[in-house]
Design an enzyme around this catalytic site. Structure first.
Site, PDB file in Angstrom:
ATOM      1  CG  PHE A 130      17.632   0.510 -40.131  1.00 25.47           C
ATOM      2  CD1 PHE A 130      17.799   0.876 -41.456  1.00 25.47           C
ATOM      3  CD2 PHE A 130      18.510  -0.423 -39.581  1.00 25.47           C
ATOM      4  CE1 PHE A 130      18.836   0.336 -42.225  1.00 25.47           C
ATOM      5  CE2 PHE A 130      19.544  -0.967 -40.349  1.00 25.47           C
ATOM      6  CZ  PHE A 130      19.706  -0.579 -41.665  1.00 25.47           C
ATOM      7  CG  ASP A 215      15.025  -4.742 -34.943  1.00 29.09           C
ATOM      8  OD1 ASP A 215      16.000  -4.987 -34.213  1.00 29.09           O
ATOM      9  OD2 ASP A 215      15.138  -4.365 -36.136  1.00 29.09           O
ATOM     10  CE  LYS A 244      23.436  -1.532 -35.270  1.00 31.76           C
ATOM     11  NZ  LYS A 244      22.167  -1.712 -35.944  1.00 31.76           N
TER      12      LYS A 244
HETATM   13  C1  LIG Z   1      21.578  -2.179 -37.168  1.00 31.66           C
HETATM   14  C2  LIG Z   1      20.190  -2.652 -37.103  1.00 31.66           C
HETATM   15  C3  LIG Z   1      19.741  -3.739 -37.862  1.00 31.66           C
HETATM   16  C4  LIG Z   1      20.601  -4.417 -38.899  1.00 31.66           C
HETATM   17  O1  LIG Z   1      21.725  -5.004 -38.322  1.00 31.66           O
HETATM   18  P1  LIG Z   1      22.960  -5.466 -39.262  1.00 31.66           P
HETATM   19  O2  LIG Z   1      23.843  -6.220 -38.305  1.00 31.66           O
HETATM   20  O3  LIG Z   1      23.582  -4.216 -39.796  1.00 31.66           O
HETATM   21  O4  LIG Z   1      22.416  -6.334 -40.321  1.00 31.66           O
HETATM   22  C5  LIG Z   1      18.443  -4.169 -37.685  1.00 31.66           C
HETATM   23  N1  LIG Z   1      17.629  -3.580 -36.806  1.00 31.66           N
HETATM   24  C6  LIG Z   1      18.020  -2.538 -36.046  1.00 31.66           C
HETATM   25  C7  LIG Z   1      17.078  -1.926 -35.073  1.00 31.66           C
HETATM   26  C8  LIG Z   1      19.312  -2.022 -36.183  1.00 31.66           C
HETATM   27  O5  LIG Z   1      19.692  -0.969 -35.475  1.00 31.66           O
END
Ligand SMILES: *Cc1c(COP(=O)(O)O)cnc(C)c1O
Length: 384
Positions: A130, A215, A244
């Site tokens: 994700f 990520d 986050k």
């Molecule tokens: C939540 C998340 C995103 C996206 O972040 P947003 O602030 O909602 O755009 C991208 N990568 C990972 C691993 C995430 O958990």
């Protein structure tokens, strides 16, 4: 909730209106308390109403909230220095969300390939990953349910099974500009990468001359017990995306890159109006100070305590198939859909979030202690 119909229907929300919070607890308008093991989906790293964060935000708001990136500000320079030193990378770019941090990382990898004159453009990403909801991040996301209805997506993306070294070797070639991996998959079901997989990715990117992007939007900023999750795998990426938990709830995103990779961006190549504004970066400076000033030890020790507790519950409730994760990013996979268990926990005053249909995720504020973990485990035990 009588005016909830004005909100666009993008989330299946719980019928709860939250009003205020303190530490690891939040209250609704009727005064019902909830123990918060969601933390705004791994965002409220210091819990609610943390005095250091509140005073940093209040002081900065009274001084100056925003000036754009046409000028330098001290909070942004300080945060960049902190994150560069913590990561061992070279430069920082600030934006406002995880998806934007991924967009920035992807754009940097394409620009870097152009600067090299290599003609590379393809991104190798993982199944079940994700990365966010904007078109680039969405295309990188390895989940069909997120792609549905948005065709055509971006060209130049390939997905391989997570942790499959042979598939990675087969996928990375002269067209690859970047390999994109979450060191611990979050939304995809709380799955840590294998150390050997990340090491193989590092070697392949080095041999091939493409960028390794981690990520760390969910698993970074102290969530797994080290500031970056990659520290636990002994593998440093060329580019790391954070968001986050970085500013404890104030929107922020960050792309960190080696000097070499970062040099591909020149003035005008990428930008963000709000990105790294003094309010968000002052908040993040306070959060990073608290996390690196003793909180990581709590995550490691009490993360292990949470794992033990979840494993004890698995011994008692065979419906729990597996317990996995690192620090305060943990999940239990159930043999049954998790929605009903989560609903029961909320009824009993414990907030939990799923990761897919069969995993319950535990992403409490990094400040939670044993008493709160015991309380959460007792509620989960009853609910199961
Ligand atoms: C939540 C998340 C995103 C996206 O972040 P947003 O602030 O909602 O755009 C991208 N990568 C990972 C691993 C995430 O958990």
């Amino acid at each position: 909730m009588e005016n909830s119909q004005y909100i666009m229907n993008t989330y299946s929300r719980f019928p709860v209106v939250l009003d205020h919070g303190q530490g690891a607890r939040v209250w609704d308008g009727q005064g019902k308390a909830y123990l918060d093991f969601v933390a705004g989906i791994a965002v409220n790293s210091l819990g609610h109403n943390h005095p250091r964060l509140v005073s940093a935000i209040a002081a900065q708001a009274a001084k100056m909230i925003h000036v754009s990136n046409l000028y330098y500000t001290q909070p942004q320079m300080d945060l960049a220095e902190r994150l560069v030193k913590l990561s061992g990378l070279g430069k920082a770019f600030f934006c406002n969300s995880g998806a934007e941090a991924i967009e920035g990382s992807l754009k940097l990898s394409r620009k870097y390939a152009v600067k090299q004159g290599s003609g590379r453009f393809e991104v190798v990403a993982m199944e079940n990953s994700f990365h966010g909801r904007t078109f680039g991040a969405l295309t990188a996301t390895g989940q069909l349910k997120c792609h549905k209805g948005y065709a055509p997506l971006l060209p130049g993306f390939k997905h391989i099974p997570f942790n499959d070294i042979a598939a990675l070797r087969a996928a990375v070639d002269h067209k690859t500009c970047a390999v994109l991996v979450e060191p611990v998959q979050g939304e995809g079901g709380v799955r840590p990468a294998d150390k050997a997989f990340l090491q193989a990715a590092r070697e392949l990117c080095d041999q091939n001359g493409c960028l390794l992007i981690f990520d760390e939007v969910q698993c970074g900023a102290g969530r797994t017990g080290t500031f970056f999750a990659f520290e636990q795998f002994g593998v440093r990426p060329d580019v790391a995306a954070l968001a986050k938990g970085l500013a404890g709830g104030v929107p922020i995103g960050c792309v960190l890159a080696t000097e070499e990779a970062a040099s591909a961006f020149q003035p005008g190549d990428h930008a963000s109006t709000f990105g790294g504004n003094p309010l968000a970066t002052a908040a993040a400076n306070a959060v990073v100070e608290v996390i690196t000033g003793g909180l990581l030890e709590n995550v490691t020790a009490n993360g292990a305590y949470l794992t033990q507790g979840l494993k004890a519950l698995r011994a008692k409730h065979p419906v729990i198939r597996e317990v996995r994760g690192l620090g305060f990013l943990q999940g239990i996979e159930l043999d049954t859909p998790v929605a009903e268990v989560i609903d029961r926990c909320i009824g009993k005053g414990l907030l939990l979030v799923n990761a897919g249909t069969s995993v319950i995720r535990f992403v409490p504020p990094l400040i939670v202690g044993r008493a709160e973990i015991d309380e959460a485990l007792a509620i989960l035990d009853e609910a199961l």
